[in-house]
Design an enzyme around this catalytic site. Structure first.
Site, PDB file in Angstrom:
ATOM      1  CE  LYS A   1      24.590 -24.163 -11.709  1.00 43.30           C
ATOM      2  NZ  LYS A   1      24.361 -24.934 -12.946  1.00 43.30           N
TER       3      LYS A   1
HETATM    4  N1  GLU Z   1      23.515 -23.052 -15.968  1.00 40.88           N
HETATM    5  C1  GLU Z   1      23.717 -23.842 -17.155  1.00 40.88           C
HETATM    6  C2  GLU Z   1      24.024 -25.283 -16.791  1.00 40.88           C
HETATM    7  O1  GLU Z   1      23.669 -25.747 -15.727  1.00 40.88           O
HETATM    8  C3  GLU Z   1      24.710 -23.222 -18.113  1.00 40.88           C
HETATM    9  C4  GLU Z   1      26.084 -22.984 -17.571  1.00 40.88           C
HETATM   10  C5  GLU Z   1      26.974 -22.184 -18.494  1.00 40.88           C
HETATM   11  O2  GLU Z   1      26.570 -21.852 -19.603  1.00 40.88           O
HETATM   12  O3  GLU Z   1      28.092 -21.899 -18.080  1.00 40.88           O
HETATM   13  O4  GLU Z   1      24.565 -26.016 -17.567  1.00 40.88           O
END
Ligand code: GLU
Length: 435
Positions: A126
């Site tokens: 993240k």
């Molecule tokens: N931000 C989204 C989540 O928390 C998607 C992450 C992604 O598609 O890599 O799942």
């Protein structure tokens, strides 16, 4: 923590990295408690559990940009790779004034669990920048995004770590990230981020995928509880890409969306709000504030009579304080980490089902996976194919987790963690320690 404290201190069985404050662990502390709850179910793999309690790699970067008025501003950026045992890192990037390292660490760990829970071949990562994007001009936003991407360039890549949208980031931000990475590496590399515009190797269905997954999981959970979606009253916190799409799909299925809260206001209509009209309104004003409906207080929001509550905003929203007031029969977590462990216990005692984030909002990363696969093969699928595959993966994952919850008499969250952490630690064990 005093400066005299040793660099690794044990708190409640956890060895804490020295860069976190033991008195205020934030979201990472919540994640650690969730890991504790699953450890007794991991059998011999529990030997490896410490792997889950620390990120593999955490990069903190300075993001300096020239503002439109000629001053130089510095923002704090992060990219955390929690675990890479099952594949490259995967997870979004959020732009928010309250982003912290603890938060990004927890979000990266929840991505590891989420990706393993739906069995997409990724580890967890993240990123985030501590900035209020609403205070930036479009040109400033582009400069922040490009500088941040250049700074984290050393650890991202189509086979290393693949960012995606999250809170306050969108297709345009992904296009800038993709372009910056490509310019730095000297060739167009569409697979380095997902959630891109369709014209740049994005996938049909990606924009709606997280909200669609919330709806699929909500429908499965409702069926198991014997609850009819048609006529069910739904309450949604957050009216962004997740909350608005989920609200729209429940509305289309005949549910009544009786309350919606966004970052500015809370609207209520016991007869059901006109969700498509609200989406149209919000697309112009960036908020539902000012849309013609009764305004209630933020506190009243949690007490609204409903069958389904969908937190689809930020972490730590359902707490020991408001959990006793919630009227819903089930909570479908569109947001990451919206329920504290204390609130989880209260909801369980009150027989309110919680479909946890790591499965309920996994639709986004599932279609991100489809996007990445399509980019690699340069062969693009129809929206129908994408949605069918999404529904199948989400239903199968939810049903497997439901069964584990029944077999072990645990919550769906603990069940999802059992399934996911077992997959992660099996991979960890098979790979072994090297060097
Ligand atoms: N931000 C989204 C989540 O928390 C998607 C992450 C992604 O598609 O890599 O799942």
């Amino acid at each position: 923590m005093s400066s005299a404290a040793p660099s690794n201190i044990a708190v409640q069985n956890h060895v804490l990295p020295s860069y976190l404050n033991a008195d205020n662990l934030g979201p990472w502390g919540i994640y650690l408690q969730q890991v504790d709850r699953v450890t007794p179910y991991l059998g011999s793999l529990a030997r490896w559990v410490e792997t889950l309690k620390r990120p593999k790699r955490a990069l903190i970067v300075d993001v300096p940009i020239e503002m439109d008025n000629g001053t130089i501003a510095h923002f704090e950026g992060y990219r955390v790779q929690h675990n890479l045992s099952r594949g490259p890192g995967k997870g979004g990037v959020r732009f928010h004034q309250d982003v912290t390292l603890s938060e990004v660490m927890a979000l990266s760990a929840w991505m590891s669990v989420k990706n393993a829970a739906v069995n997409v071949p990724y580890g967890g990562a993240k990123g985030g920048i501590r900035v209020d994007p609403r205070s930036l001009s479009r040109a400033e936003l582009e400069r922040v995004t490009r500088r941040y991407t250049s700074e984290i360039n050393i650890i991202i890549g189509p086979n290393k770590d693949i960012p995606a949208p999250d809170v306050n980031t969108n297709e345009q931000v992904m296009a800038w990230m993709m372009d910056t990475y490509s310019m730095n590496s000297g060739s167009t590399s569409t697979g380095v981020v997902t959630g891109k515009p369709i014209s740049l190797g994005g996938s049909l269905g990606r924009r709606e995928a997280t909200g669609r997954g919330v709806f699929v999981v909500g429908s499965e959970a409702a069926r198991n509880l014997g609850l009819d979606i048609k006529g069910a009253r739904v309450v949604v916190q957050g009216f962004g890409n997740v909350g608005a799409v989920a609200a729209k799909l429940f509305h289309e299925a005949g549910a009544k969306v009786v309350a919606v809260q966004d970052h500015r206001t809370t609207l209520y209509d016991p007869a059901g709000l006109d969700v498509p009209a609200m989406m149209e309104y919000a697309s112009h004003s960036g908020t539902i504030e000012g849309y013609r409906a009764e305004v209630i207080s933020g506190e009243q929001f949690w007490q609204v009579d409903c069958e389904i509550l969908i937190p689809a905003a930020l972490e730590g929203q359902i707490t020991a304080k408001n959990a006793p007031q919630i009227k819903a029969k089930m909570v479908i977590e569109g947001a990451n980490g919206p329920t504290t462990p204390e609130a989880d216990d209260i909801l369980r005692e009150r027989n309110i089902l919680v479909a946890p984030d790591v499965i309920a909002n996994a639709g986004g990363v599932t279609v991100s996976y489809f996007e990445w696969v399509q980019d690699f093969s340069s062969f693009f699928w129809t929206e129908e194919e994408i949605n069918q595959r999404l529904v199948r993966i989400m239903q199968e994952a939810f049903r497997a987790i439901w069964q584990v919850a029944q077999d072990n008499k645990v919550t769906l969250r603990t069940a999802a963690f059992i399934v996911a952490c077992t997959r992660i630690l099996q991979a960890r064990e098979m790979r072994g320690l090297y060097p």
